[in-house]
Enzyme design. Structure first.
Site, PDB file in Angstrom:
ATOM      1  N   CYS A 120      79.237 -16.794  14.236  1.00 18.68           N
ATOM      2  CA  CYS A 120      78.446 -16.644  15.471  1.00 18.68           C
ATOM      3  C   CYS A 120      78.847 -17.652  16.547  1.00 18.68           C
ATOM      4  CB  CYS A 120      76.959 -16.764  15.162  1.00 18.68           C
ATOM      5  SG  CYS A 120      76.419 -15.522  13.992  1.00 18.68           S
ATOM      6  N   HIS A 258      72.826 -18.338  21.720  1.00 24.57           N
ATOM      7  CA  HIS A 258      73.100 -17.324  20.687  1.00 24.57           C
ATOM      8  C   HIS A 258      71.772 -16.701  20.271  1.00 24.57           C
ATOM      9  CE1 HIS A 258      74.349 -15.282  17.179  1.00 24.57           C
ATOM     10  NE2 HIS A 258      73.915 -16.171  16.312  1.00 24.57           N
ATOM     11  N   ASN A 288      71.099  -9.837  16.314  1.00 23.29           N
ATOM     12  CA  ASN A 288      72.149 -10.856  16.222  1.00 23.29           C
ATOM     13  C   ASN A 288      73.512 -10.159  16.159  1.00 23.29           C
ATOM     14  OD1 ASN A 288      73.966 -12.820  15.439  1.00 23.29           O
ATOM     15  ND2 ASN A 288      72.600 -13.749  13.927  1.00 23.29           N
TER      16      ASN A 288
HETATM   17  O1  UT7 Z   1      73.597 -16.127  13.483  1.00 15.90           O
HETATM   18  C1  UT7 Z   1      73.756 -16.804  12.271  1.00 15.90           C
HETATM   19  C2  UT7 Z   1      72.707 -17.756  12.105  1.00 15.90           C
HETATM   20  N1  UT7 Z   1      71.552 -17.123  11.494  1.00 15.90           N
HETATM   21  C3  UT7 Z   1      70.350 -17.571  11.791  1.00 15.90           C
HETATM   22  O2  UT7 Z   1      70.204 -18.408  12.649  1.00 15.90           O
HETATM   23  C4  UT7 Z   1      69.189 -17.072  11.009  1.00 15.90           C
HETATM   24  C5  UT7 Z   1      68.228 -18.190  10.783  1.00 15.90           C
HETATM   25  N2  UT7 Z   1      67.102 -17.812   9.953  1.00 15.90           N
HETATM   26  C6  UT7 Z   1      66.095 -17.033  10.424  1.00 15.90           C
HETATM   27  O3  UT7 Z   1      66.143 -16.561  11.545  1.00 15.90           O
HETATM   28  C7  UT7 Z   1      64.896 -16.811   9.543  1.00 15.90           C
HETATM   29  O4  UT7 Z   1      64.950 -17.691   8.448  1.00 15.90           O
HETATM   30  C8  UT7 Z   1      64.764 -15.340   9.029  1.00 15.90           C
HETATM   31  C9  UT7 Z   1      64.385 -14.426  10.174  1.00 15.90           C
HETATM   32  C10 UT7 Z   1      66.048 -14.892   8.384  1.00 15.90           C
HETATM   33  C11 UT7 Z   1      63.653 -15.266   7.999  1.00 15.90           C
HETATM   34  O5  UT7 Z   1      62.416 -15.718   8.580  1.00 15.90           O
HETATM   35  P1  UT7 Z   1      61.525 -16.803   7.805  1.00 15.90           P
HETATM   36  O6  UT7 Z   1      60.316 -16.993   8.613  1.00 15.90           O
HETATM   37  O7  UT7 Z   1      62.400 -18.002   7.551  1.00 15.90           O
HETATM   38  O8  UT7 Z   1      61.170 -16.038   6.505  1.00 15.90           O
HETATM   39  P2  UT7 Z   1      61.445 -16.477   4.995  1.00 15.90           P
HETATM   40  O9  UT7 Z   1      62.859 -16.231   4.622  1.00 15.90           O
HETATM   41  O10 UT7 Z   1      60.899 -17.863   4.790  1.00 15.90           O
HETATM   42  O11 UT7 Z   1      60.523 -15.469   4.254  1.00 15.90           O
HETATM   43  C12 UT7 Z   1      59.115 -15.466   4.407  1.00 15.90           C
HETATM   44  C13 UT7 Z   1      58.548 -14.259   3.707  1.00 15.90           C
HETATM   45  C14 UT7 Z   1      59.092 -14.087   2.298  1.00 15.90           C
HETATM   46  O12 UT7 Z   1      58.058 -13.589   1.480  1.00 15.90           O
HETATM   47  P3  UT7 Z   1      57.269 -14.576   0.490  1.00 15.90           P
HETATM   48  O13 UT7 Z   1      58.311 -15.155  -0.410  1.00 15.90           O
HETATM   49  O14 UT7 Z   1      56.631 -15.616   1.377  1.00 15.90           O
HETATM   50  O15 UT7 Z   1      56.304 -13.668  -0.174  1.00 15.90           O
HETATM   51  C15 UT7 Z   1      60.136 -13.024   2.462  1.00 15.90           C
HETATM   52  O16 UT7 Z   1      60.354 -12.298   1.278  1.00 15.90           O
HETATM   53  O17 UT7 Z   1      58.914 -13.077   4.418  1.00 15.90           O
HETATM   54  C16 UT7 Z   1      59.528 -12.156   3.531  1.00 15.90           C
HETATM   55  N3  UT7 Z   1      60.484 -11.371   4.263  1.00 15.90           N
HETATM   56  C17 UT7 Z   1      60.174 -10.206   4.870  1.00 15.90           C
HETATM   57  N4  UT7 Z   1      59.027  -9.532   4.952  1.00 15.90           N
HETATM   58  C18 UT7 Z   1      59.057  -8.388   5.666  1.00 15.90           C
HETATM   59  C19 UT7 Z   1      61.799 -11.652   4.490  1.00 15.90           C
HETATM   60  N5  UT7 Z   1      62.342 -10.667   5.224  1.00 15.90           N
HETATM   61  C20 UT7 Z   1      61.363  -9.777   5.479  1.00 15.90           C
HETATM   62  C21 UT7 Z   1      61.309  -8.569   6.176  1.00 15.90           C
HETATM   63  N6  UT7 Z   1      60.134  -7.904   6.250  1.00 15.90           N
HETATM   64  N7  UT7 Z   1      62.389  -8.057   6.802  1.00 15.90           N
END
Ligand code: UT7
Length: 331
Positions: A120, A258, A288
């Site tokens: 990215c 980004h 993204n």
């Molecule tokens: O361009 C390259 C660089 N990439 C980035 O900068 C990405 C950086 N990371 C992020 O943007 C975020 O970490 C994400 C958007 C990928 C994830 O958001 P988050 O708030 O960090 O969620 P998480 O991974 O901590 O997950 C929280 C909960 C989990 O459930 P439990 O374990 O709390 O029950 C996940 O399983 O959200 C769940 N979850 C979803 N739920 C519904 C993860 N993805 C989804 C989804 N729909 N699509």
């Protein structure tokens, strides 16, 4: 090497073009594919829809379309280009490089042409390469392309990644510009200790593609850790690039970040006291798009009237590698 007195004082963007596929994948579509909701995606990422390349189309087709537009805007033809930097982590093939495919198809004369993979951060790295080449007299006009088709390596069964990514391309021609305009300061960095926080574990030479490792060819990510990295490097990258430019944050008209997550962008806005008018946000429409994200942001800013001649902007990106970079320029 040309004599020092003939080297360009100021180097910047002569033309910009973008291209995105027509096909739209909405959050409602994803709700039918994985266990997710429109509400979760919007509140956690800011994404409403993303563009997905049509089957059978090569990513370089988007890169070429964007490049023709950038050339047209610059009032140049392919024969005016002497370097091609094609930034991508989703090349058409492992070999040949996409830069060569584009150079051949566009009729750019034999020249230095290479692919650059900084995920990215790719476009920022490419822009900085181009700046160095033109500033030092090695090149006169560099075509920098940022093109990624993430959908080709996205696992549409993995809700943690499939809601995030989209496809697209952007291109700029970099060359000498009016004195005082163009690129004013750069900062770039890599932290390879986090190399595997975003990865594709097969398809390379360690685990060559085979019927047994198809699933490992998809993009996997430790979202939380990457999020922390992104929020951590965003501010210092902007500050270092501004420092190199000899400018203060108050002198910045526009932030072009980004587009990975609206919350990462908002945390930077808070840190720097930017209001929405001074920031480009198009993550809702494109998701993204990796190396295409910054040029798509520039294009959106222009359409919104936020980017005009003389606008001081900071471009900032971060991504797999882990990599990050920022460039300050006066448009
Ligand atoms: O361009 C390259 C660089 N990439 C980035 O900068 C990405 C950086 N990371 C992020 O943007 C975020 O970490 C994400 C958007 C990928 C994830 O958001 P988050 O708030 O960090 O969620 P998480 O991974 O901590 O997950 C929280 C909960 C989990 O459930 P439990 O374990 O709390 O029950 C996940 O399983 O959200 C769940 N979850 C979803 N739920 C519904 C993860 N993805 C989804 C989804 N729909 N699509």
């Amino acid at each position: 090497m040309p004599p020092l007195s003939t080297l360009p004082q100021s180097v910047g963007v002569l033309g910009l073009g973008v291209s995105v596929p027509e096909r739209v994948l909405t959050n409602a579509d994803l709700e039918k594919m994985v266990d997710t909701t429109d509400e979760w995606i919007i509140s956690r990422t800011g994404i409403r829809e993303r563009r997905i390349i049509e089957e059978g189309r090569a990513p370089s087709e988007l890169g070429i379309e964007a490049s023709w537009k950038a050339l047209e805007e610059a009032g140049l033809s392919p024969t005016d280009i002497d370097t091609v930097i094609y930034c991508t982590f989703t090349p058409d093939y492992p070999m040949p490089p996409s830069a060569c495919i584009l150079q051949g198809k566009m009729g750019i004369p034999p020249c230095l042409a290479y692919d650059l993979n900084a995920a990215c951060s790719g476009f920022i790295f490419g822009l900085q390469n181009a700046y160095g080449l033109v500033k030092s007299g090695v090149a006169k006009r560099v075509l920098v392309v940022g093109a990624d088709c993430n959908s080709r390596f996205t696992d549409y069964k993995d809700r943690g990644t499939c809601v995030l990514f989209g496809d697209g391309a952007g291109a700029v021609v970099v060359g000498e510009v009016e004195e005082g305009r163009g690129i004013l300061g750069n900062c770039a960095g890599t932290d390879g200790t986090g190399a595997f926080l975003i990865h594709q574990m097969s398809g390379g030479a360690v685990n060559p593609p085979s019927a047994d490792n198809v699933e490992d060819q998809y993009i996997r990510m430790n979202g939380r850790e990457v999020y922390k990295f992104a929020v951590g490097v965003f501010g210092p990258a902007v500050e270092q690039a501004l420092d190199k430019a000899g400018l203060k944050i108050e002198e910045v008209d526009l932030l072009v970040p980004h587009q990975a997550n609206i919350r990462i962008i908002e945390s930077a806005m808070q840190r720097f006291g930017f209001s929405p008018e001074n920031v480009v946000i198009n993550i809702g429409e494109y998701g993204n798009t990796s190396a295409a994200s910054i040029p798509l942001g520039l294009d959106t800013a222009r359409q919104q009237g936020k980017l005009t001649a003389g606008t001081v902007c900071v471009l900032v990106a971060f991504g797999a590698g882990l990599t990050y970079g920022a460039t300050v320029l006066r448009w």
